[in-house]
Motif scaffolding. Sequence first.
Motif, mmCIF file in Angstrom:
data_model
loop_
_atom_site.group_PDB
_atom_site.id
_atom_site.type_symbol
_atom_site.label_atom_id
_atom_site.label_comp_id
_atom_site.label_asym_id
_atom_site.label_seq_id
_atom_site.Cartn_x
_atom_site.Cartn_y
_atom_site.Cartn_z
ATOM 1 N N GLU A 81 -13.470 2.817 13.400
ATOM 2 C CA GLU A 81 -14.385 1.926 12.670
ATOM 3 C C GLU A 81 -13.810 0.523 12.808
ATOM 4 O OE1 GLU A 81 -16.616 3.041 9.771
ATOM 5 O OE2 GLU A 81 -16.622 5.079 10.554
ATOM 6 N N LEU A 82 -14.209 -0.193 13.856
ATOM 7 C CA LEU A 82 -13.592 -1.491 14.136
ATOM 8 C C LEU A 82 -14.177 -2.597 13.252
ATOM 9 C CD1 LEU A 82 -13.415 -1.253 18.029
ATOM 10 C CD2 LEU A 82 -11.596 -0.848 16.387
ATOM 11 N N ALA A 83 -13.288 -3.430 12.741
ATOM 12 C CA ALA A 83 -13.703 -4.565 11.892
ATOM 13 C C ALA A 83 -12.534 -5.543 11.842
ATOM 14 C CB ALA A 83 -14.031 -4.068 10.499
ATOM 15 N N ALA A 84 -12.762 -6.731 11.278
ATOM 16 C CA ALA A 84 -11.670 -7.696 11.128
ATOM 17 C C ALA A 84 -10.721 -7.181 10.039
ATOM 18 C CB ALA A 84 -12.231 -9.049 10.742
ATOM 19 N N VAL A 85 -9.438 -7.177 10.343
ATOM 20 C CA VAL A 85 -8.441 -6.611 9.413
ATOM 21 C C VAL A 85 -7.334 -7.637 9.190
ATOM 22 C CG1 VAL A 85 -6.674 -4.820 9.174
ATOM 23 C CG2 VAL A 85 -8.878 -4.249 10.197
ATOM 24 N N LEU A 86 -7.018 -7.892 7.938
ATOM 25 C CA LEU A 86 -5.952 -8.830 7.607
ATOM 26 C C LEU A 86 -4.618 -8.075 7.642
ATOM 27 C CD1 LEU A 86 -5.927 -11.820 6.747
ATOM 28 C CD2 LEU A 86 -5.778 -11.028 4.381
ATOM 29 N N LEU A 87 -3.731 -8.493 8.548
ATOM 30 C CA LEU A 87 -2.488 -7.744 8.738
ATOM 31 C C LEU A 87 -1.674 -7.637 7.437
ATOM 32 C CD1 LEU A 87 -0.771 -6.228 10.804
ATOM 33 C CD2 LEU A 87 0.390 -8.356 11.316
ATOM 34 N N ASP A 88 -1.600 -8.750 6.663
ATOM 35 C CA ASP A 88 -0.785 -8.721 5.421
ATOM 36 C C ASP A 88 -1.198 -7.565 4.509
ATOM 37 O OD1 ASP A 88 0.636 -11.702 5.079
ATOM 38 O OD2 ASP A 88 -1.131 -11.580 6.384
ATOM 39 N N ASP A 89 -2.537 -7.340 4.404
ATOM 40 C CA ASP A 89 -3.029 -6.274 3.530
ATOM 41 C C ASP A 89 -2.544 -4.900 3.986
ATOM 42 O OD1 ASP A 89 -4.362 -8.173 2.193
ATOM 43 O OD2 ASP A 89 -6.381 -7.641 2.917
ATOM 44 N N VAL A 90 -2.655 -4.675 5.295
ATOM 45 C CA VAL A 90 -2.294 -3.341 5.800
ATOM 46 C C VAL A 90 -0.786 -3.127 5.715
ATOM 47 C CG1 VAL A 90 -2.967 -1.680 7.560
ATOM 48 C CG2 VAL A 90 -3.968 -3.930 7.596
ATOM 49 N N VAL A 91 -0.008 -4.180 6.007
ATOM 50 C CA VAL A 91 1.449 -4.012 5.914
ATOM 51 C C VAL A 91 1.835 -3.690 4.481
ATOM 52 C CG1 VAL A 91 3.696 -4.994 6.453
ATOM 53 C CG2 VAL A 91 1.698 -5.849 7.613
ATOM 54 N N ALA A 92 1.177 -4.368 3.534
ATOM 55 C CA ALA A 92 1.511 -4.122 2.126
ATOM 56 C C ALA A 92 1.288 -2.641 1.784
ATOM 57 C CB ALA A 92 0.651 -5.015 1.233
ATOM 58 N N MET A 93 0.177 -2.086 2.262
ATOM 59 C CA MET A 93 -0.107 -0.674 1.975
ATOM 60 C C MET A 93 0.901 0.240 2.675
ATOM 61 S SD MET A 93 -4.120 -0.175 2.237
ATOM 62 C CE MET A 93 -5.164 -1.581 2.129
ATOM 63 N N ALA A 94 1.186 -0.072 3.960
ATOM 64 C CA ALA A 94 2.123 0.766 4.712
ATOM 65 C C ALA A 94 3.500 0.699 4.050
ATOM 66 C CB ALA A 94 2.208 0.274 6.151
ATOM 67 N N ARG A 95 3.847 -0.488 3.558
ATOM 68 C CA ARG A 95 5.162 -0.674 2.941
ATOM 69 C C ARG A 95 5.293 0.167 1.678
ATOM 70 N NH1 ARG A 95 7.884 -6.411 1.242
ATOM 71 N NH2 ARG A 95 9.687 -5.436 0.286
ATOM 72 N N LYS A 96 4.182 0.258 0.947
ATOM 73 C CA LYS A 96 4.188 1.066 -0.283
ATOM 74 C C LYS A 96 4.554 2.516 0.020
ATOM 75 C CE LYS A 96 1.136 -0.826 -3.677
ATOM 76 N NZ LYS A 96 -0.265 -0.935 -4.018
ATOM 77 N N SER A 97 3.994 3.035 1.122
ATOM 78 C CA SER A 97 4.257 4.450 1.434
ATOM 79 C C SER A 97 5.720 4.702 1.802
ATOM 80 C CB SER A 97 3.374 4.979 2.565
ATOM 81 O OG SER A 97 2.411 4.092 2.952
ATOM 82 N N VAL A 98 6.451 3.647 2.215
ATOM 83 C CA VAL A 98 7.853 3.905 2.575
ATOM 84 C C VAL A 98 8.817 3.305 1.543
ATOM 85 C CG1 VAL A 98 7.391 4.044 5.044
ATOM 86 C CG2 VAL A 98 8.019 1.855 4.064
ATOM 87 N N GLN A 99 8.219 2.699 0.490
ATOM 88 C CA GLN A 99 9.028 1.978 -0.503
ATOM 89 C C GLN A 99 10.121 2.857 -1.117
ATOM 90 O OE1 GLN A 99 8.856 -1.335 -0.915
ATOM 91 N NE2 GLN A 99 10.753 -0.949 -2.050
ATOM 92 N N ARG A 100 9.738 4.128 -1.421
ATOM 93 C CA ARG A 100 10.687 5.018 -2.087
ATOM 94 C C ARG A 100 11.934 5.223 -1.215
ATOM 95 N NH1 ARG A 100 9.126 10.988 -3.916
ATOM 96 N NH2 ARG A 100 11.245 11.698 -4.207
ATOM 97 N N SER A 101 11.696 5.534 0.078
ATOM 98 C CA SER A 101 12.820 5.781 0.986
ATOM 99 C C SER A 101 13.664 4.516 1.151
ATOM 100 C CB SER A 101 12.254 6.256 2.317
ATOM 101 O OG SER A 101 13.169 6.072 3.335
#
Length: 386
Positions: free
Chosen positions: A218-238
């Motif tokens: 599903e291609l669309a304009a994506v703001l990198l900061d937003d996605v990194v923030a989410m990805a970072r959350k998933s690894v925050q615990r480790s």
Amino acid sequence: MSTTQATILIVDDIAANRLVLERMVRAHGHQSVSTDHGRAAIELMQLHNFDMVLLDIMMPGMNGYDVLTELKDHPTLQHVPVVVVSALNDVESVARCVLLGAVDYLFKPVDRILLAARIEACLVRKRLRDREQAAYMAVRDANTAKSEFISLVSHELKNPLTAIRGYADMMQYGTFGPIVGEQADCLSAISELVGHMGTLLSDLSDLSLIEVGQLRLELAAVLLDDVVAMARKSVQRSVSEKGQQFHMVIPTDLPQLWADHVRVRQILTNLLSNASKYTPAGGSITFSARQTHGNMIEIAVTDSGIGISAADQIHIFEKFFRSPDTAVRQERGTGLGLNITQLLVESHGGKIWFESILNHGTTFYVTLPSAERHLAVSESFMKVMS
Ligand code: ADP
């Protein structure tokens, strides 16, 4: 006479030549179909699976060279053996035909014994090719069936797993009464293991979707900061548990990506999770991004971790590959992450590569198209169309 009967297409604009060849072909126990035109020959080939073609070169309209040129890149006809029959006994025209894909040649007047030998050779070649093709199709069908089965099973297993995790979480939060003794540890182990199984099922399901060509982006304009923030959350615990430093270097004027939001998150989570997993406590992880000349966005995830040995480097993107290194084996993993990440990056038209020094660290690079690039490509496409 040949033991197997072939159906041979004869292409010659002169009726007398066709007649001679038809007689010879039949005398050897084979069937023939004739035409006087190159275009008609290609149309007949699309309708019938000929074992070979006897092709004249000098014909009005579409000549033998034109026929060979068209067959050369044809998806289904390129493997039908073509023997050129020509009065031109000069080496140059024969060489040209061979370069265009003719498997052999005969000079007019055609010698009966030579023709029989050419037919036999073509038949062997064609039968082998047909067998190869049938085997390839069987393997491809079996692979598709396997991928569909995996996709179905992983989908069916996901729901009960989510329910198990939900119940375990509710018990942990005391929804059904107080938790005593070792029950809390058991419940958190259940949650963690179920989470791991869920990741494995998602990976298997993604892999089978990609393998059967059913992954829809599903291609669309994506703001990198937003996605990194989410990805970072998933690894925050480790990252916190290991006391790792996390740095982020994203220019404020970086253009947006043109990508599938969910899949970019998956790509980044995987790279960040590996960076954390394979970096000892106290190490550092740096996430950076920049715009390249080709209007792509280049993302780099650098860690100060265990690095990848030269022997492992060649296998890193293979399905199920995990380094035999004990530092790797003590971490949970399936060896599917980088394989899926590579397929996802490439399905966006991007690239993934890495640099690594054993015991010093690794950087994974990923390029993905920017929204600006998408706009430029769309505009030049519109110009061509108008
Ligand atoms: P997994 O992490 O589940 O084992 P991946 O496909 O993500 O699977 O990675 C494959 C292998 O590549 C890992 O098992 C590890 O050996 C190596 N690897 C990946 N990322 C790194 C990294 N940042 N540093 C060192 N080794 C890595």
